[in-house]
Structures are given as C-alpha cells and as structure tokens.
Design a protein around this motif. Sequence first.
Motif, PDB file in Angstrom:
ATOM      1  N   UNK A   1      28.534 -22.675   7.721  1.00  0.00           N
ATOM      2  CA  UNK A   1      28.912 -21.263   7.835  1.00  0.00           C
ATOM      3  C   UNK A   1      27.741 -20.350   7.452  1.00  0.00           C
ATOM      4  N   UNK A   2      26.582 -20.611   8.057  1.00  0.00           N
ATOM      5  CA  UNK A   2      25.420 -19.769   7.794  1.00  0.00           C
ATOM      6  C   UNK A   2      24.511 -19.763   9.008  1.00  0.00           C
ATOM      7  N   UNK A   3      23.638 -18.765   9.058  1.00  0.00           N
ATOM      8  CA  UNK A   3      22.648 -18.654  10.124  1.00  0.00           C
ATOM      9  C   UNK A   3      21.260 -18.597   9.496  1.00  0.00           C
ATOM     10  N   UNK A   4      20.249 -18.964  10.286  1.00  0.00           N
ATOM     11  CA  UNK A   4      18.881 -19.031   9.782  1.00  0.00           C
ATOM     12  C   UNK A   4      17.986 -18.084  10.571  1.00  0.00           C
ATOM     13  N   UNK A   5      17.039 -17.451   9.834  1.00  0.00           N
ATOM     14  CA  UNK A   5      16.082 -16.535  10.446  1.00  0.00           C
ATOM     15  C   UNK A   5      14.659 -16.982  10.113  1.00  0.00           C
ATOM     16  N   UNK A   6      13.735 -16.602  10.984  1.00  0.00           N
ATOM     17  CA  UNK A   6      12.302 -16.708  10.712  1.00  0.00           C
ATOM     18  C   UNK A   6      11.724 -15.305  10.883  1.00  0.00           C
ATOM     19  N   UNK A   7      11.049 -14.818   9.839  1.00  0.00           N
ATOM     20  CA  UNK A   7      10.480 -13.471   9.876  1.00  0.00           C
ATOM     21  C   UNK A   7       8.958 -13.566   9.921  1.00  0.00           C
ATOM     22  N   UNK A   8       8.351 -12.753  10.769  1.00  0.00           N
ATOM     23  CA  UNK A   8       6.899 -12.697  10.885  1.00  0.00           C
ATOM     24  C   UNK A   8       6.462 -11.236  10.813  1.00  0.00           C
ATOM     25  N   UNK A   9       5.385 -11.006  10.039  1.00  0.00           N
ATOM     26  CA  UNK A   9       4.914  -9.636   9.841  1.00  0.00           C
ATOM     27  C   UNK A   9       3.405  -9.659   9.650  1.00  0.00           C
TER      28      UNK A   9
ATOM     29  N   UNK B   1       0.832  -1.200   0.000  1.00  0.00           N
ATOM     30  CA  UNK B   1       0.000   0.000   0.000  1.00  0.00           C
ATOM     31  C   UNK B   1       0.869   1.254   0.000  1.00  0.00           C
ATOM     32  N   UNK B   2       0.465   2.261  -0.749  1.00  0.00           N
ATOM     33  CA  UNK B   2       1.277   3.486  -0.792  1.00  0.00           C
ATOM     34  C   UNK B   2       1.236   4.284   0.507  1.00  0.00           C
ATOM     35  N   UNK B   3       0.216   4.061   1.339  1.00  0.00           N
ATOM     36  CA  UNK B   3       0.117   4.797   2.599  1.00  0.00           C
ATOM     37  C   UNK B   3       0.703   3.960   3.738  1.00  0.00           C
ATOM     38  N   UNK B   4       1.214   4.600   4.787  1.00  0.00           N
ATOM     39  CA  UNK B   4       1.819   3.855   5.904  1.00  0.00           C
ATOM     40  C   UNK B   4       0.789   2.988   6.632  1.00  0.00           C
ATOM     41  N   UNK B   5       1.220   1.768   6.982  1.00  0.00           N
ATOM     42  CA  UNK B   5       0.392   0.826   7.733  1.00  0.00           C
ATOM     43  C   UNK B   5       1.193   0.357   8.948  1.00  0.00           C
ATOM     44  N   UNK B   6       0.519   0.279  10.084  1.00  0.00           N
ATOM     45  CA  UNK B   6       1.164  -0.179  11.316  1.00  0.00           C
ATOM     46  C   UNK B   6       1.249  -1.709  11.307  1.00  0.00           C
ATOM     47  N   UNK B   7       2.470  -2.222  11.473  1.00  0.00           N
ATOM     48  CA  UNK B   7       2.699  -3.664  11.476  1.00  0.00           C
ATOM     49  C   UNK B   7       3.371  -4.081  12.787  1.00  0.00           C
ATOM     50  N   UNK B   8       3.041  -5.289  13.215  1.00  0.00           N
ATOM     51  CA  UNK B   8       3.792  -5.961  14.274  1.00  0.00           C
ATOM     52  C   UNK B   8       4.689  -6.986  13.602  1.00  0.00           C
ATOM     53  N   UNK B   9       5.958  -6.958  13.929  1.00  0.00           N
ATOM     54  CA  UNK B   9       6.897  -7.854  13.254  1.00  0.00           C
ATOM     55  C   UNK B   9       7.786  -8.529  14.287  1.00  0.00           C
ATOM     56  N   UNK B  10       8.276  -9.698  13.918  1.00  0.00           N
ATOM     57  CA  UNK B  10       9.165 -10.461  14.792  1.00  0.00           C
ATOM     58  C   UNK B  10      10.269 -11.068  13.948  1.00  0.00           C
ATOM     59  N   UNK B  11      11.495 -11.019  14.490  1.00  0.00           N
ATOM     60  CA  UNK B  11      12.650 -11.626  13.827  1.00  0.00           C
ATOM     61  C   UNK B  11      13.206 -12.672  14.782  1.00  0.00           C
ATOM     62  N   UNK B  12      13.264 -13.898  14.298  1.00  0.00           N
ATOM     63  CA  UNK B  12      13.668 -15.021  15.139  1.00  0.00           C
ATOM     64  C   UNK B  12      14.951 -15.628  14.589  1.00  0.00           C
TER      65      UNK B  12
END
Length: 210
Positions: A79-87, A21-32
């Motif tokens: 030689x790598x790390x893993x992430x889980x992203x939630x939004x 969306x072109x307008x700002x939206x409030x999101x809750x996000x988590x980085x694991x």
Amino acid sequence: NYCNDRQRNVLSVFLKLNSGMPEPIEYTYAIELVRSSGNASNHTVQGTGQFQPGWKNGWKSFYYVEDLASDGFLCPNEDKIKFIFKLRPTTIFEYRKVLEWHLNQIEHKRKHDEHAIARLEQNKKWLERTASEQRSKIEKIERRESELKESHASKRKDHEIIAGQSCELKALKRENESLKRKLSNIAAAQKRHRPEDRRDEAQRYKKAHD
C-alpha cells in the motif's frame, strides 16, 4: 498530496527547497513515479523553475489516484508508491554559483569548528590545571589530616602516660606518708628505749611511790 480535478482524485507532487542559496537559482527537476513491476516504464515528468529556501515547484495534477493500482504503480501488499526525484541547476554557471556557495558554507563551518576546537582546547587546559590544583590541595589536606591523626594519637598517648604517672605519684605519696608514720613510730620507740629516758622514767616512778 491529493486534490480534486473534475470529480477525479489526482496526486499532486511538489519539490520544496528547505535550505540553500538565499537568491533564486534556476533548476531543472524531474519526478519519476516508479512502477512496482520492473518490466514496464515509469511515469516521468520534467520541468524547470526557480528555487530558493522555502520555494516549491511541481504539479498539481501529477497522476490520477484511481489509476495507480491498475497501471502498476501501487506496490502489492505494501500500500505504497515509490518516487525518484532529480534536481540540478540548468546551466554550468548556475551550478558554479551553487557549488561556490556550498564551498563557502563548508569553509565557514570549518572555521567555526576550528574556533570551537580552540575553545574546547582552552577549556581542557583550564580543567586540567584546575584538576591538578585540586589534587595538590587534596594531597595537602590528606597530609595534614594524617599529621593531625598522628598528633592526636601522640597526645592521647601522652595523656595516658601522664595519667599513669599521676596514679603512680599518688601511690608514692601514700607510700611516703605510710613510711613517715612508720619512721615516726620508730623514732618514738627509740626514744622510749634510750637509757636516759629509762632513768627519767625510773625517777618519775620512784617519786611517785615515795
């Protein structure tokens, strides 16, 4: 992303919205941050912030780089790390706005696809009509070519017949001339052997010897 925090290297992690969306939206996000061993808990950080295309949110100091291996986050031998992203939007109203925007985008894309399909169908019909006309022209040209070949063959045959007749005519003329000469010779011979001619000849002979 790495940066220096009081002489210690830290891992910085950010989420960036590339499209939406072109307008700002409030999101809750988590980085694991996921541990390589499934027995221990992961390192999770949550936050809330506004997103719109091009904006990013996250943490400049997410985790110390030197502790990744010792804390079990660095995968051995890889030689790598893993992430889980939630939004997700923070409220049902924000979620509804995002959902309506996506539905409008889908509807717009559907109409665009319908127009594109209609244009393709028109182009298809035009190509089919053009191809049919070209096939008709090709068939007409092929028939004309076949007729010309037959006509050429017929003309060649006529020329051969005419040439043969011309040769035959010349031969007949030569034979006719020969016959004329023979007839002339016969007529002359007959004239010499007629009785009156012989009497005239005898008289001429007698006069010549008197």
